[in-house]
Enzyme design. Structure first.
Site, PDB file in Angstrom:
ATOM      1  N   VAL A  14      -4.477   5.045  -2.718  1.00 53.69           N
ATOM      2  CA  VAL A  14      -3.236   5.379  -3.435  1.00 53.69           C
ATOM      3  C   VAL A  14      -2.353   4.136  -3.609  1.00 53.69           C
ATOM      4  CG1 VAL A  14      -1.252   6.930  -3.523  1.00 53.69           C
ATOM      5  CG2 VAL A  14      -3.364   7.714  -2.471  1.00 53.69           C
ATOM      6  N   LYS A 105       1.494  14.211   3.025  1.00 57.26           N
ATOM      7  CA  LYS A 105       1.857  15.630   3.251  1.00 57.26           C
ATOM      8  C   LYS A 105       1.912  15.981   4.722  1.00 57.26           C
ATOM      9  CE  LYS A 105      -2.287  14.606   2.004  1.00 57.26           C
ATOM     10  NZ  LYS A 105      -3.242  14.489   0.957  1.00 57.26           N
ATOM     11  N   VAL A 132       1.695  16.809  -2.767  1.00 59.58           N
ATOM     12  CA  VAL A 132       1.091  18.116  -3.067  1.00 59.58           C
ATOM     13  C   VAL A 132       0.373  18.074  -4.416  1.00 59.58           C
ATOM     14  CG1 VAL A 132       1.485  20.590  -3.343  1.00 59.58           C
ATOM     15  CG2 VAL A 132       2.954  19.273  -1.799  1.00 59.58           C
ATOM     16  N   ILE A 136      -0.461  16.474 -10.184  1.00 58.30           N
ATOM     17  CA  ILE A 136       0.285  17.570 -10.839  1.00 58.30           C
ATOM     18  C   ILE A 136       1.760  17.488 -10.416  1.00 58.30           C
ATOM     19  CG2 ILE A 136       0.482  20.071 -11.153  1.00 58.30           C
ATOM     20  CD1 ILE A 136      -2.380  20.366 -10.127  1.00 58.30           C
ATOM     21  N   GLY A 187     -12.836   8.361  -2.580  1.00 62.17           N
ATOM     22  CA  GLY A 187     -11.442   8.177  -2.139  1.00 62.17           C
ATOM     23  C   GLY A 187     -10.639   9.464  -2.133  1.00 62.17           C
ATOM     24  N   GLU A 190      -9.344  12.870   3.231  1.00 61.78           N
ATOM     25  CA  GLU A 190      -8.398  12.319   4.206  1.00 61.78           C
ATOM     26  C   GLU A 190      -9.144  11.387   5.156  1.00 61.78           C
ATOM     27  OE1 GLU A 190      -4.930  12.999   4.155  1.00 61.78           O
ATOM     28  OE2 GLU A 190      -5.752  13.581   2.240  1.00 61.78           O
ATOM     29  N   ASP A 201      -5.182  20.085   5.604  1.00 65.96           N
ATOM     30  CA  ASP A 201      -4.491  19.398   4.507  1.00 65.96           C
ATOM     31  C   ASP A 201      -3.839  20.425   3.572  1.00 65.96           C
ATOM     32  OD1 ASP A 201      -4.091  16.866   2.816  1.00 65.96           O
ATOM     33  OD2 ASP A 201      -5.127  18.210   1.429  1.00 65.96           O
ATOM     34  N   LYS A 205       0.228  21.097   2.646  1.00 63.50           N
ATOM     35  CA  LYS A 205       0.778  21.207   1.283  1.00 63.50           C
ATOM     36  C   LYS A 205       1.454  22.551   1.070  1.00 63.50           C
ATOM     37  CE  LYS A 205      -2.711  18.022  -0.512  1.00 63.50           C
ATOM     38  NZ  LYS A 205      -4.122  17.928  -0.917  1.00 63.50           N
TER      39      LYS A 205
HETATM   40  P1  NDP Z   1      -6.487   4.794   2.523  1.00 69.49           P
HETATM   41  O1  NDP Z   1      -7.163   4.914   3.829  1.00 69.49           O
HETATM   42  O2  NDP Z   1      -7.292   4.491   1.330  1.00 69.49           O
HETATM   43  O3  NDP Z   1      -5.337   3.694   2.637  1.00 69.49           O
HETATM   44  C1  NDP Z   1      -4.524   3.554   3.766  1.00 69.49           C
HETATM   45  C2  NDP Z   1      -3.881   2.187   3.729  1.00 69.49           C
HETATM   46  O4  NDP Z   1      -2.988   2.059   4.832  1.00 69.49           O
HETATM   47  C3  NDP Z   1      -4.879   1.045   3.827  1.00 69.49           C
HETATM   48  O5  NDP Z   1      -4.504  -0.006   2.985  1.00 69.49           O
HETATM   49  C4  NDP Z   1      -4.785   0.606   5.287  1.00 69.49           C
HETATM   50  O6  NDP Z   1      -5.044  -0.778   5.479  1.00 69.49           O
HETATM   51  C5  NDP Z   1      -3.320   0.886   5.574  1.00 69.49           C
HETATM   52  N1  NDP Z   1      -3.091   1.188   6.976  1.00 69.49           N
HETATM   53  C6  NDP Z   1      -3.511   2.268   7.673  1.00 69.49           C
HETATM   54  N2  NDP Z   1      -3.108   2.188   8.955  1.00 69.49           N
HETATM   55  C7  NDP Z   1      -2.442   1.034   9.063  1.00 69.49           C
HETATM   56  C8  NDP Z   1      -1.798   0.379  10.143  1.00 69.49           C
HETATM   57  N3  NDP Z   1      -1.776   0.904  11.381  1.00 69.49           N
HETATM   58  N4  NDP Z   1      -1.195  -0.806   9.915  1.00 69.49           N
HETATM   59  C9  NDP Z   1      -1.221  -1.350   8.686  1.00 69.49           C
HETATM   60  N5  NDP Z   1      -1.807  -0.775   7.614  1.00 69.49           N
HETATM   61  C10 NDP Z   1      -2.414   0.404   7.821  1.00 69.49           C
HETATM   62  O7  NDP Z   1      -5.672   6.142   2.318  1.00 69.49           O
HETATM   63  P2  NDP Z   1      -5.221   6.815   0.944  1.00 69.49           P
HETATM   64  O8  NDP Z   1      -4.671   5.810   0.032  1.00 69.49           O
HETATM   65  O9  NDP Z   1      -6.309   7.694   0.472  1.00 69.49           O
HETATM   66  O10 NDP Z   1      -4.071   7.796   1.450  1.00 69.49           O
HETATM   67  C11 NDP Z   1      -2.774   7.323   1.727  1.00 69.49           C
HETATM   68  C12 NDP Z   1      -1.830   8.514   1.839  1.00 69.49           C
HETATM   69  O11 NDP Z   1      -1.809   9.227   0.603  1.00 69.49           O
HETATM   70  C13 NDP Z   1      -2.236   9.545   2.897  1.00 69.49           C
HETATM   71  O12 NDP Z   1      -1.084  10.099   3.454  1.00 69.49           O
HETATM   72  C14 NDP Z   1      -2.978  10.598   2.084  1.00 69.49           C
HETATM   73  O13 NDP Z   1      -2.947  11.874   2.688  1.00 69.49           O
HETATM   74  C15 NDP Z   1      -2.160  10.579   0.817  1.00 69.49           C
HETATM   75  N6  NDP Z   1      -2.833  11.074  -0.380  1.00 69.49           N
HETATM   76  C16 NDP Z   1      -4.080  10.589  -0.705  1.00 69.49           C
HETATM   77  C17 NDP Z   1      -4.685  10.995  -1.868  1.00 69.49           C
HETATM   78  C18 NDP Z   1      -6.023  10.479  -2.277  1.00 69.49           C
HETATM   79  O14 NDP Z   1      -6.544  10.947  -3.301  1.00 69.49           O
HETATM   80  N7  NDP Z   1      -6.627   9.558  -1.543  1.00 69.49           N
HETATM   81  C19 NDP Z   1      -4.026  11.945  -2.783  1.00 69.49           C
HETATM   82  C20 NDP Z   1      -2.700  12.371  -2.347  1.00 69.49           C
HETATM   83  C21 NDP Z   1      -2.155  11.936  -1.188  1.00 69.49           C
HETATM   84  P3  NDP Z   1      -6.507  -1.378   5.186  1.00 69.49           P
HETATM   85  O15 NDP Z   1      -6.753  -1.177   3.721  1.00 69.49           O
HETATM   86  O16 NDP Z   1      -6.398  -2.829   5.506  1.00 69.49           O
HETATM   87  O17 NDP Z   1      -7.437  -0.609   6.043  1.00 69.49           O
HETATM   88  N1  HSE Z   2      -7.632  14.725   0.695  1.00 75.35           N
HETATM   89  C1  HSE Z   2      -6.752  15.277  -0.263  1.00 75.35           C
HETATM   90  C2  HSE Z   2      -7.516  16.215  -1.179  1.00 75.35           C
HETATM   91  C3  HSE Z   2      -6.084  14.195  -1.053  1.00 75.35           C
HETATM   92  O1  HSE Z   2      -8.738  16.106  -1.236  1.00 75.35           O
HETATM   93  O2  HSE Z   2      -6.888  17.038  -1.835  1.00 75.35           O
HETATM   94  C4  HSE Z   2      -5.011  14.704  -1.998  1.00 75.35           C
HETATM   95  O3  HSE Z   2      -3.935  15.206  -1.303  1.00 75.35           O
END
Ligand code: NDP
Ligand code: HSE
Length: 436
Positions: A14, A105, A132, A136, A187, A190, A201, A205
């Protein structure tokens, strides 16, 4: 006017998507917000990891304080996930007078009441559209677009990973574990994928949706939660023969006695639009008194769709930077001092229809015994299928759809049916909703 400086906590799916959308659509975004929006800092664990976005021009750091304490940064975007470090950093950012945007969330469902109280005290905004249903704009739709309505119920497919798994299992007969692995590679999942498959999850939401729909505090611990890991191809196929699809739904309903909050696999008639929402797509059906039913559909996970919601929040926050905090849209749609204390109903008091499947000895009178038990609990059968046994030992398969009944009565009936000598297997139960 100078661009607004943003610090990202997290540069994964994200976070990377957010940088890409901000860069690709910079001009459109500035025209909408009235100012440019630039990412000056980004936090990650690994500084040399390959990224999906261009990180040139920003300071990459592993030290969160370089982001949340930087005086130049006006908005902190939390995209690391989890609810411990994320909570600490969000609270620190708020204490430093920064506005916050998050897609997290778990964080909002579990700590939102505290976070919003702190934000209100500091006069800063906390925006969470991406938390959420991915791309959308459901938070905005309910919080602002339906503000004139009394919302009666909502039901949504609000986990993209789970819907992707169910769709691939149904359409291609693929194996559960294999599809989950693909969802992780894409991607969608979670960090801990049991959150997706066990309904946690979706419960996060649903907690948020119910709060903004009914004007109640966030109460994650009261959501009844059941995942999709027990769903088999057999039930998917029998449901289809009866004209239904199995979807993993989050349902919140405001009744005369309290609020239902539940996440579980659900049979829904295949003619409903929401029954045909497949793959990673999400949909939320909202039933409100003035407008009637409205349906919101779109990608529920993935880099760009989620970034779309994060960036929309950034634009909203930038537009409101100079507004009086008293006149902003309340975090949970209703004024903080006007939240209601409606009781959350225990699952035993919830009323739904049911799909039942059991194996029974193929001899006269068995069906009569089962229907007598159901009848004694006031349960009417709406449809029934009986399949001849492949071997005598397995028994005949009986599938029943029942009319709506309170869960307590169904629990009693299943307990008694299960004790019959003629019942040779566990009685499988899946809840059923007409959504009409
Ligand atoms: P990712 O695992 O892809 O990204 C997490 C990022 O946070 C990475 O860049 C990671 O670093 C960094 N990170 C994690 N822990 C630490 C730490 N302790 N110190 C420093 N950096 C840290 O997760 P997502 O992008 O998929 O998800 C992010 C958020 O968005 C979550 O809350 C998820 O529930 C929410 N979300 C995700 C969706 C999706 O489709 N993926 C959709 C909607 C919400 P590094 O890259 O170096 O490991
Ligand atoms: N893991 C979540 C899902 C990401 O699959 O819906 C979006 O919130």
């Amino acid at each position: 006017m100078n661009p607004v400086k943003v610090g990202l906590l997290g540069l994964g799916t994200v976070g990377g998507g957010t940088v890409n959308v901000l860069t690709r659509n910079a001009q459109e975004i500035a025209r909408r917000a009235g100012r440019g929006i630039i990412v000056t800092h980004a936090l990650a664990r690994g500084l040399n990891k390959p990224r999906i976005c261009d990180t040139r021009g920003m300071i990459l750091t592993t030290r969160p304080e370089e982001v949340v304490n930087d005086v130049e940064i006006a908005i902190v975007v939390e995209l690391i996930g989890g609810d411990s470090l994320a909570f600490e950093l969000v609270m620190q950012a708020i204490a430093n007078g920064k506005h916050v945007v998050t897609a997290n969330k778990a964080l909002i469902a579990k700590h939102g009441n505290e976070i919003f109280a702190a934000a209100q005290k500091q006069g800063v905004m906390v925006a969470f559209e991406a938390a959420v249903a991915g791309g959308i704009p459901i938070i905005k739709a309910i919080r602002e677009g339906l503000a004139g309505n009394k919302i009666e119920w909502l039901a949504g497919i609000i986990n993209g990973t789970g819907n992707f798994i169910l769709t691939e299992m149904r359409d291609k007969g693929r194996d559960f574990a294999d599809v989950l692995k693909e969802a992780q590679q894409l991607g969608y999942a979670e960090a801990d994928p049991t959150f997706d498959v066990e309904g946690i999850d979706a419960a996060h939401k649903l907690t948020i949706l119910a709060a903004i729909a009914f004007g109640i505090p966030l109460q994650f611990d009261k959501v009844y939660t059941e995942g999709i890991s027990g769903i088999t191809g057999t039930d998917v196929s029998y449901a289809e023969q009866l004209g239904y699809r199995i979807k993993h739904l989050g349902i919140a309903r405001h009744t005369d006695t309290g609020v239902e909050l539940r996440v579980h696999p659900t049979l829904i008639p295949e003619r409903r639009l929401i029954a045909n929402v497949d793959g990673v797509m999400n949909a939320v059906l909202v039933h409100a008194d003035a407008v009637g039913p409205t349906l919101y559909y779109g990608a529920g996970a993935g880099a760009d769709p989620t970034a779309s919601a994060v960036v929309a929040d950034l634009v909203d926050v930038v537009r409101a930077l100079t507004s009086d905090p008293e006149n902003r849209v309340p975090h949970l749609a209703f004024q903080p001092d006007a939240l209601a204390n409606f009781p959350i109903l225990p699952m035993e008091q919830v009323e739904t229809g049911y799909y039942l499947r059991m194996h029974a000895a193929d001899r006269p009178g068995v069906l009569a015994e089962v229907t007598r038990i159901l009848g004694d609990q006031g349960i009417s059968i709406e449809a029934m299928l009986q399949k001849e046994p492949p071997t005598e030992a397995m028994g005949a398969t009986i599938i029943m759809l029942t009319q709506r009944v309170v869960e307590k009565n169904m629990n009693r009936a299943i307990e008694q049916i299960q004790q019959l000598d003629a019942i040779l297997s566990e009685v499988i139960r899946i809840r059923m909703e007409y959504l009409d």
